[in-house]
Design an enzyme around this catalytic site. Structure first.
Site, PDB file in Angstrom:
ATOM      1  CG  HIS A 217      83.370  40.042 -18.916  1.00  0.00           C
ATOM      2  ND1 HIS A 217      84.115  39.816 -17.864  1.00  0.00           N
ATOM      3  CD2 HIS A 217      83.082  38.729 -19.143  1.00  0.00           C
ATOM      4  CE1 HIS A 217      84.221  38.238 -17.510  1.00  0.00           C
ATOM      5  NE2 HIS A 217      83.555  37.816 -18.400  1.00  0.00           N
TER       6      HIS A 217
HETATM    7  C1  UD1 Z   1      82.763  35.770 -23.669  1.00  0.00           C
HETATM    8  C2  UD1 Z   1      81.993  34.484 -23.024  1.00  0.00           C
HETATM    9  C3  UD1 Z   1      82.302  34.819 -21.687  1.00  0.00           C
HETATM   10  C4  UD1 Z   1      83.848  35.003 -21.005  1.00  0.00           C
HETATM   11  C5  UD1 Z   1      84.053  36.203 -21.738  1.00  0.00           C
HETATM   12  C6  UD1 Z   1      85.553  36.425 -21.648  1.00  0.00           C
HETATM   13  C7  UD1 Z   1      80.111  33.313 -24.156  1.00  0.00           C
HETATM   14  C8  UD1 Z   1      78.814  33.226 -24.170  1.00  0.00           C
HETATM   15  N1  UD1 Z   1      80.726  34.250 -23.255  1.00  0.00           N
HETATM   16  O1  UD1 Z   1      81.678  37.026 -23.595  1.00  0.00           O
HETATM   17  O2  UD1 Z   1      81.968  33.396 -20.860  1.00  0.00           O
HETATM   18  O3  UD1 Z   1      83.860  35.166 -19.634  1.00  0.00           O
HETATM   19  O4  UD1 Z   1      83.951  36.146 -23.156  1.00  0.00           O
HETATM   20  O5  UD1 Z   1      85.957  37.924 -21.649  1.00  0.00           O
HETATM   21  O6  UD1 Z   1      80.829  32.704 -25.026  1.00  0.00           O
HETATM   22  N2  UD1 Z   1      83.019  42.567 -28.666  1.00  0.00           N
HETATM   23  C9  UD1 Z   1      83.939  43.438 -29.070  1.00  0.00           C
HETATM   24  N3  UD1 Z   1      85.390  43.028 -29.149  1.00  0.00           N
HETATM   25  C10 UD1 Z   1      85.713  41.538 -29.117  1.00  0.00           C
HETATM   26  C11 UD1 Z   1      84.695  40.838 -28.813  1.00  0.00           C
HETATM   27  C12 UD1 Z   1      83.601  40.983 -28.526  1.00  0.00           C
HETATM   28  O7  UD1 Z   1      83.679  44.607 -28.937  1.00  0.00           O
HETATM   29  O8  UD1 Z   1      86.683  41.326 -29.387  1.00  0.00           O
HETATM   30  C13 UD1 Z   1      81.639  42.774 -28.290  1.00  0.00           C
HETATM   31  C14 UD1 Z   1      80.671  42.524 -29.331  1.00  0.00           C
HETATM   32  O9  UD1 Z   1      79.845  43.426 -29.666  1.00  0.00           O
HETATM   33  C15 UD1 Z   1      79.842  41.108 -28.746  1.00  0.00           C
HETATM   34  C16 UD1 Z   1      80.120  41.466 -27.267  1.00  0.00           C
HETATM   35  O10 UD1 Z   1      81.133  42.288 -27.167  1.00  0.00           O
HETATM   36  O11 UD1 Z   1      78.711  40.993 -29.508  1.00  0.00           O
HETATM   37  C17 UD1 Z   1      79.893  40.171 -26.486  1.00  0.00           C
HETATM   38  O12 UD1 Z   1      80.887  39.420 -27.173  1.00  0.00           O
HETATM   39  P1  UD1 Z   1      80.934  37.611 -26.961  1.00  0.00           P
HETATM   40  O13 UD1 Z   1      82.068  37.281 -27.481  1.00  0.00           O
HETATM   41  O14 UD1 Z   1      79.749  37.228 -27.566  1.00  0.00           O
HETATM   42  O15 UD1 Z   1      80.967  37.557 -25.617  1.00  0.00           O
HETATM   43  P2  UD1 Z   1      81.631  38.122 -24.185  1.00  0.00           P
HETATM   44  O16 UD1 Z   1      80.980  38.971 -23.381  1.00  0.00           O
HETATM   45  O17 UD1 Z   1      83.242  38.776 -24.816  1.00  0.00           O
HETATM   46  N1  UDP Z   2      92.390  40.117 -17.719  1.00  0.00           N
HETATM   47  C1  UDP Z   2      93.392  40.541 -18.660  1.00  0.00           C
HETATM   48  N2  UDP Z   2      93.235  41.960 -18.869  1.00  0.00           N
HETATM   49  C2  UDP Z   2      92.105  42.642 -18.240  1.00  0.00           C
HETATM   50  C3  UDP Z   2      91.077  42.102 -17.519  1.00  0.00           C
HETATM   51  C4  UDP Z   2      91.305  40.620 -17.282  1.00  0.00           C
HETATM   52  O1  UDP Z   2      94.363  40.208 -18.699  1.00  0.00           O
HETATM   53  O2  UDP Z   2      92.074  43.914 -18.665  1.00  0.00           O
HETATM   54  C5  UDP Z   2      92.710  38.539 -17.446  1.00  0.00           C
HETATM   55  C6  UDP Z   2      92.439  38.295 -15.954  1.00  0.00           C
HETATM   56  O3  UDP Z   2      93.838  38.425 -15.198  1.00  0.00           O
HETATM   57  C7  UDP Z   2      92.124  36.685 -16.039  1.00  0.00           C
HETATM   58  C8  UDP Z   2      91.394  36.813 -17.213  1.00  0.00           C
HETATM   59  O4  UDP Z   2      91.534  37.881 -18.027  1.00  0.00           O
HETATM   60  O5  UDP Z   2      93.680  36.104 -16.242  1.00  0.00           O
HETATM   61  C9  UDP Z   2      89.893  36.677 -17.205  1.00  0.00           C
HETATM   62  O6  UDP Z   2      89.247  36.752 -18.189  1.00  0.00           O
HETATM   63  P1  UDP Z   2      87.925  37.204 -18.447  1.00  0.00           P
HETATM   64  O7  UDP Z   2      87.440  38.004 -17.297  1.00  0.00           O
HETATM   65  O8  UDP Z   2      87.692  37.932 -19.734  1.00  0.00           O
HETATM   66  O9  UDP Z   2      86.978  35.986 -18.451  1.00  0.00           O
HETATM   67  P2  UDP Z   2      86.317  35.109 -17.463  1.00  0.00           P
HETATM   68  O10 UDP Z   2      87.181  34.415 -16.637  1.00  0.00           O
HETATM   69  O11 UDP Z   2      85.273  35.740 -16.741  1.00  0.00           O
HETATM   70  O12 UDP Z   2      85.550  33.924 -18.276  1.00  0.00           O
END
Ligand code: UD1
Ligand code: UDP
Length: 375
Positions: A217
């Site tokens: 992601h």
């Molecule tokens: C965010 C965090 C990242 C974290 C991740 C956990 C920032 C900069 N990034 O990344 O540090 O590791 O969450 O998973 O804050 N979207 C959906 N559904 C949702 C949310 C997002 O479709 O429920 C899509 C949207 O198009 C959005 C894109 O994902 O624009 C990115 O979402 P965003 O919340 O900006 O960042 P993440 O990639 O989720």
């Molecule tokens: N995780 C989850 N479902 C998934 C993938 C990840 O519950 O399908 C959990 C994972 O076990 C961990 C957390 O999400 O506890 C990590 O979050 P994510 O990868 O979104 O963000 P990051 O840690 O990179 O910020």
């Protein structure tokens, strides 16, 4: 203390699940969910699964560019903090919600507590690096998860208010892992969850050590060249055994936009619940990920993990895993070599069984340490 916690993404909800029960024994907590994550599978589902209290306020501010999203959060947070007058604003991790919570609080002279302070990948091209740098330099209490994080803060001239407390994610993993160690019932339950999420075919593939598990992601892995590279990696890795890819909806949309396809043995599923994620990691032959949380969980569980990033801020996880976690970047040849070394086809079943049988994961006690310091 009257604490306002600002959160908004999946990993923050997961960490809050470890923190909240302990924090609320001593403090009055009010939770603001920015809504940065809004899909049920990334956000809402975790409240029920992990027993979190519903947020006191939901702002519904997901989507948009980084500045747009952070700006909208700042605008929304200011009047709420003015009205509630908390003693402390608590933020977790390094997302845009973390940045907005810290900035909004500091502008109102409310002291900030930052959980997961001090992490550095030493790469300002990573959006999270900017967020954690700013949050750390604005915080009054800095709760560092690792000694390396404490050292990073020291090198930036921050020593006061720094507390080494351990990792909330480890505390939660230690709580849940014993219930998912027995591969029979655990994989059966994971299979049921997959079937409910519309992936009944994948449920039939869950044999201990017989599949690969992946999540992707990071923003850098949503760029076209990167997607082509990791699509090749996953497709190549899946030639010998099925690969289950629990895919963030943002990455799924980016793949579709660029027309990047995956091989037939890469099985894309919706984001999974926490317990299913932990189960699939523990019993996999190996994990491929760019996630901060998943790489640590794999390290604690002892599952081989290939990190599809050039670097990591979780130095101790890598070092402590004794070679079972490797930063491979997006190098397909390295992935093949490391998979053959760490998770050989034909040998992974016995390795997975032994790993699950001998798992003994101690908690860090991070929630207790944070609650005590804030009191
Ligand atoms: C965010 C965090 C990242 C974290 C991740 C956990 C920032 C900069 N990034 O990344 O540090 O590791 O969450 O998973 O804050 N979207 C959906 N559904 C949702 C949310 C997002 O479709 O429920 C899509 C949207 O198009 C959005 C894109 O994902 O624009 C990115 O979402 P965003 O919340 O900006 O960042 P993440 O990639 O989720
Ligand atoms: N995780 C989850 N479902 C998934 C993938 C990840 O519950 O399908 C959990 C994972 O076990 C961990 C957390 O999400 O506890 C990590 O979050 P994510 O990868 O979104 O963000 P990051 O840690 O990179 O910020």
């Amino acid at each position: 203390m009257r604490i306002v916690t600002v959160l908004g993404t999946r990993p923050q909800l997961i960490k809050e699940a470890a923190l909240q029960p302990v924090l609320r024994l001593r403090h009055d907590e009010f939770v603001i969910d920015t809504g940065q994550h809004y899909d049920d599978a990334l956000a809402g589902a975790f409240f029920g699964e992990l027993g979190l209290a519903p947020p006191d306020l939901s702002l519904g501010l997901g989507g948009g560019g980084h500045s747009d999203q952070t700006g909208r959060m700042l605008i929304a947070l200011e009047p709420i903090l003015v009205e509630r007058r908390p003693d402390i604003v608590l933020v977790i991790g390094d997302t845009n919600s973390t940045l907005a919570g810290a900035l909004a609080a500091v502008k109102l002279k409310v002291p900030v507590a930052h959980v997961e302070a001090g992490l550095r990948a030493h790469d300002l091209g990573i959006p999270e690096e900017v967020n954690r740098l700013v949050a750390d330099h604005l915080s009054h209490w800095l709760f560092a998860p690792t000694p390396t994080a404490v050292g990073n803060l020291g090198r930036e001239g921050i020593a006061e208010g720094v507390h080494l407390v351990g990792d909330l994610m480890r505390d939660l993993a230690a709580q849940i892992a014993p219930a998912v160690c027995d591969p029979g019932p655990a994989l059966h339950a994971a299979g049921r969850a997959l079937a409910q999420a519309g992936a009944a075919d994948v449920a039939g593939m869950l044999r201990p050590g017989g599949y690969l598990f992946a999540t992707i992601h990071r923003a850098s892995n949503r760029e076209r060249e990167a997607m082509l590279a990791w699509a090749t990696i996953l497709t190549t890795a899946s030639r010998e055994r099925p690969l289950i890819l629990a895919l963030h909806p943002g990455t799924r949309a980016a793949l579709a936009d660029e027309g990047v396809t995956l091989g037939p043995n890469v099985h894309v599923v919706e984001p999974l619940g926490y317990r299913t994620s932990l189960t699939l990691q523990l019993h996999a032959a190996a994990v491929l990920t760019d996630s901060g949380g998943v790489q640590r969980e794999s390290a604690w569980l002892g599952t081989p993990c290939l990190l599809l990033r050039p670097n990591t801020e979780w130095v101790e996880a890598l070092e402590g895993a004794g070679g079972t976690i490797v930063c491979v970047g997006l190098d397909v040849d390295r992935v093949s070599v490391e998979l053959a070394r760490l998770a050989p086809v034909g040998g992974s079943e016995a390795l997975a069984a032994e790993r699950a049988r001998s798992l003994d994961l101690a908690p860090d006690g991070a929630a207790e340490a944070i609650g005590t310091v804030l009191a």
